[in-house]
Design a protein around this motif. Structure first.
Motif, PDB file in Angstrom:
ATOM      1  N   PRO A   1      50.821   6.194  48.906  1.00 51.99           N
ATOM      2  CA  PRO A   1      51.069   7.553  48.455  1.00 51.99           C
ATOM      3  C   PRO A   1      50.676   7.354  46.891  1.00 51.99           C
ATOM      4  O   PRO A   1      50.347   8.233  46.258  1.00 51.99           O
TER       5      PRO A   1
ATOM      6  N   TYR B   1      50.821  17.237  50.037  1.00 51.70           N
ATOM      7  CA  TYR B   1      50.991  15.655  49.556  1.00 51.70           C
ATOM      8  C   TYR B   1      52.416  15.341  50.335  1.00 51.70           C
ATOM      9  O   TYR B   1      52.773  14.257  50.897  1.00 51.70           O
TER      10      TYR B   1
ATOM     11  N   THR C   1      41.727  12.814  50.936  1.00 49.86           N
ATOM     12  CA  THR C   1      43.146  12.813  50.678  1.00 49.86           C
ATOM     13  C   THR C   1      43.712  12.245  51.835  1.00 49.86           C
ATOM     14  O   THR C   1      44.664  11.229  51.707  1.00 49.86           O
TER      15      THR C   1
ATOM     16  N   VAL D   1      50.365  19.729  46.158  1.00 52.32           N
ATOM     17  CA  VAL D   1      51.618  18.941  46.207  1.00 52.32           C
ATOM     18  C   VAL D   1      52.269  19.177  47.164  1.00 52.32           C
ATOM     19  O   VAL D   1      52.982  18.403  47.966  1.00 52.32           O
TER      20      VAL D   1
ATOM     21  N   LEU E   1      45.624  14.577  42.196  1.00 50.85           N
ATOM     22  CA  LEU E   1      46.020  15.162  40.896  1.00 50.85           C
ATOM     23  C   LEU E   1      44.750  15.104  40.093  1.00 50.85           C
ATOM     24  O   LEU E   1      44.406  16.166  39.329  1.00 50.85           O
TER      25      LEU E   1
ATOM     26  N   THR F   1      47.011   7.772  46.547  1.00 51.56           N
ATOM     27  CA  THR F   1      46.831   8.950  46.969  1.00 51.56           C
ATOM     28  C   THR F   1      47.277  10.232  45.960  1.00 51.56           C
ATOM     29  O   THR F   1      46.305  11.141  45.681  1.00 51.56           O
ATOM     30  N   LEU F   2      48.261  10.172  45.175  1.00 52.93           N
ATOM     31  CA  LEU F   2      48.738  10.913  44.376  1.00 52.93           C
ATOM     32  C   LEU F   2      47.804  11.091  43.109  1.00 52.93           C
ATOM     33  O   LEU F   2      47.452  12.131  42.489  1.00 52.93           O
ATOM     34  N   CYS F   3      47.292   9.806  42.697  1.00 53.04           N
ATOM     35  CA  CYS F   3      46.421   9.918  41.392  1.00 53.04           C
ATOM     36  C   CYS F   3      45.069  10.585  41.830  1.00 53.04           C
ATOM     37  O   CYS F   3      44.479  11.206  41.049  1.00 53.04           O
TER      38      CYS F   3
END
Length: 167
Positions: A53, A88, A44, A85, A61, A56-58
């Motif tokens: 970003p 992140y 991450t 979250v 999650l 990274t979020l994909c």
């Protein structure tokens, strides 16, 4: 989404998920519930600085969802989402403040935010505000784990120069 980008996201998600599942099989280093190194966060932190970003979020999650399904503990989805979250969001802010040579700082702050998010979820789920007393223990372990995972991400970033040019 371009195939190269999708492949990169899938590869890093698979790596993070594998690390998460292996780590889940290792006994906790301390006899304190919830204290673990969080080695999947190496991916991450790396992704936040070198992929951006959205990617990274994909990755985050997908890892959280698949990790809770494959570990057979669906309730961990809430704790992982709360912590993930939070981490992140803080790393997204710190990404602008630190250089790529200071990944470990972002990792430490992210680990502290992760623990805070998980405690908030625990208080919300259990309805027990006194769980906040557990936060100092989690913060201390989070700082240690954050330094370690951050240094690992730093090492990874130094070794993965060819991947960066695929952006």
């Amino acid at each position: 989404m371009k195939p190269r980008r999708l492949t990169r996201i899938a590869m890093l998600t698979a790596i993070a998920l594998t690390i998460f599942l292996v780590e889940a099989q290792i006994p906790a280093p301390l006899p304190v519930p919830g204290v673990k190194p969080g080695l999947a966060n190496i991916v991450t932190v790396y992704a936040m600085f070198f992929l951006g970003p959205v990617d990274t979020l994909c990755i985050l999650l997908c890892r959280i969802f698949l990790g809770s399904v494959l570990s057979g503990q669906p309730v961990t989805l809430f704790y992982s989402l709360g912590g993930g979250v939070s981490c992140y969001g803080v790393m997204l802010l710190f990404r602008k403040l630190v250089t790529q040579r200071q990944l470990w700082v972002c990792s430490v702050v992210g680990a502290m935010a992760h623990n805070t998010g998980q405690i908030c979820v625990a208080i919300w789920i259990t309805g027990t505000p006194s769980l906040i007393c557990y936060l100092p223990i989690l913060m201390a372990s989070g700082i240690i784990a954050g330094v370690f995972t951050g240094l690992c991400a730093q090492f990874l970033s130094n070794r993965m120069a060819p991947i960066r040019c695929l952006r």
